[in-house]
Design an enzyme around this catalytic site. Structure first.
Site, short mmCIF file in Angstrom:
data_model
loop_
_atom_site.label_atom_id
_atom_site.label_comp_id
_atom_site.label_asym_id
_atom_site.label_seq_id
_atom_site.Cartn_x
_atom_site.Cartn_y
_atom_site.Cartn_z
N GLU A 53 0.85 -1.21 0.00
CA GLU A 53 0.00 0.00 0.00
C GLU A 53 0.88 1.24 0.00
O GLU A 53 1.90 1.31 0.68
CB GLU A 53 -0.91 0.00 1.23
CG GLU A 53 -2.09 -0.93 1.05
CD GLU A 53 -2.97 -1.04 2.28
OE1 GLU A 53 -2.80 -0.26 3.23
OE2 GLU A 53 -3.83 -1.94 2.29
N ARG A 232 -4.55 -8.08 -17.22
CA ARG A 232 -5.73 -7.28 -16.86
C ARG A 232 -5.33 -6.26 -15.81
O ARG A 232 -4.96 -6.62 -14.69
CB ARG A 232 -6.82 -8.17 -16.28
CG ARG A 232 -7.35 -9.17 -17.23
CD ARG A 232 -8.64 -9.77 -16.73
NE ARG A 232 -9.74 -9.15 -17.43
CZ ARG A 232 -10.11 -9.49 -18.67
NH1 ARG A 232 -9.46 -10.42 -19.32
NH2 ARG A 232 -11.12 -8.88 -19.24
#
Ligand code: DSN
Length: 443
Positions: A53, A232
């Site tokens: 993160e 993707r």
């Protein structure tokens, strides 16, 4: 897959089955493609085990020294590829990426303007009632004309009257060039941000066969798995124009992605995106993009010669939409019949479609994946003959009234679908398709 075969035979067998299916059919959904083994190795790597993160150099977890290098490489390669000063490579895919742009720039209730779904737009471009973009923001949609083309004069008037905060120039089923310069002039005249969603076009833009929005739009978003041939995912780029308008635009986008909408970025995907950017900067990729468009044009011409109608009369890019209204056919039935014949496409709305999207009056098909296999104009001629034969073989509905009400449409569609199952000629074509596919192996 020796470990998977031992650990979970069922999933291993299903993956093998899908691999065989992908090899033996013509994948002609225009948003699909075949990734390289290198991209797949990066995506399937141990990078998926790491939480990261934050952004490179400013993470909320320790242990990200190597992850930072990977993400920095993805960032640098994409900046170079598209010639942009700012990029975020973390969006999970196109829908979260568009949501992040809206979240960064709008308050709930402010106005988005995008191309309507039936005109070739995307759900996230403000499709009313059922989507995040249409429910939490005020959405006004523009549409193509009956002939399938965008009328920029009309668009200008609508934008001047509605004054949206964001105008999206982006498409999923528009076969013509997008005039990004005009979009930007029109949007900027009312102070709107201009978001170019080039998910379908990114690879063509890199190859130089479609104009680039980078000199004009404020923000450019693309998925990475269509004509770009990556995994993707998606990236959001801020242009010089965007930074001139708001020097903090990049940071606003970053914050909207994380912590605004997402948690930990998928660093295995980001590594795959970096590999895809490297592959797309090779000279062979330019040839690939050129061939995608040449193939689409050849396919369109041959389909037109076989008596089929195409939305807008043809194509400038990688896709086309067959208009089945005059043939009196349901899109879902035509798509199912083509699949029986080994040709994988999707049903698609046409402009002014009298049918709902689940049935639709069109078939969308494109050339990115079959071009990745090495097919050229000669093969397009053969494929168009098969497509023409399958569509002409279907029995038309007697009257539009029969398919306009819910119950009779569903009954009619079921009967038509039952009629194509195990059809001998469709099976024969699927055998011919398989023979052709064997000559063009998937890498
Ligand atoms: N679902 C994609 C397509 O097929 O065009 C758009 O995101």
């Amino acid at each position: 897959m020796k470990n998977l075969k031992t650990e979970d035979r069922e999933i291993a067998d299903l993956i093998v089955g899908e691999e065989i299916r992908q090899r033996e059919v013509l994948e002609m959904v225009p948003s699909e493609n075949y990734t390289s083994p290198a991209v797949r190795e990066a995506v399937g790597s141990i990078l998926m085990d790491k939480y990261a993160e934050g952004l490179p150099g400013k993470r909320y977890y320790q242990g990200n020294r190597i992850i930072d290098e990977i993400e920095n490489l993805a960032v640098a390669r994409f900046k170079k590829l598209f010639g942009v000063p700012y990029i975020n490579v973390q969006p999970y895919s196109g829908s979260p990426a568009n949501s992040a742009v809206y979240f960064a720039l709008l308050n709930p209730g402010e106005k988005i303007m995008g191309l309507a779904l039936a005109s070739g737009g995307h759900l996230t471009h403000g499709h009313p009632r059922v989507t995040f973009s249409g429910k939490y923001f005020s959405s006004v949609q523009y549409a193509v004309e009956d002939n399938g083309w965008i009328d920029y004069g009309k668009l200008e008037k609508l934008v001047a009257a509605e004054k949206p905060q964001i105008i999206v120039c982006g498409t999923t089923a528009y076969p013509r060039f997008l005039d990004f310069a005009k979009f930007s002039k029109i949007g900027h005249a009312v102070g709107a941000y201009v978001l170019a969603d080039i998910s379908h076009l990114a690879g063509l833009i890199i190859a130089g066969v479609h104009p680039s929005p980078v000199p004009f739009a404020d923000i450019v978003m693309t998925t990475t798995h269509k004509t770009l041939r990556g995994p993707r995912g998606a990236v959001i780029m801020v242009t010089e124009t965007g930074l001139r308008k708001d020097p903090e635009l990049g940071e606003k986008i970053d914050k909207a992605v994380f912590p605004g909408l997402q948690g930990g970025p998928h660093e295995n995907i980001i590594a795959g995106i970096a590999v895809c950017a490297k592959e797309a900067s090779n000279p062979e990729f330019k040839k690939y993009g050129e061939q995608v468009v040449q193939n689409a044009k050849a396919l369109a011409e041959n389909l037109l010669s076989s008596g089929l109608e195409l939305v807008s009369g043809g194509t400038d890019n990688h896709l086309m939409v067959i208009d089945l209204r005059k043939k009196k056919l349901l899109g879902n039935v035509a798509a199912a019949a083509l699949e029986e014949a080994g040709i994988v496409t999707n049903k698609n709305a046409v402009p002014g479609d009298p049918l709902p999207p689940f049935y639709a009056s069109g078939i969308r098909l494109g050339t990115p994946a079959i071009t990745s296999r090495g097919m050229k104009e000669g093969e397009m001629k053969i494929i168009s003959r098969w497509v023409g034969e399958v569509i002409n073989f279907l029995v038309p509905y007697p009257d539009l009234a029969v398919v306009q009400t819910k119950e009779s449409r569903s009954a009619y569609s079921q009967k038509a679908l039952d009629g194509i199952k195990f059809n001998r000629r469709l099976k024969e074509i699927s055998g011919e398709v398989k023979n052709l596919c064997q000559k063009f192996p998937v890498n």
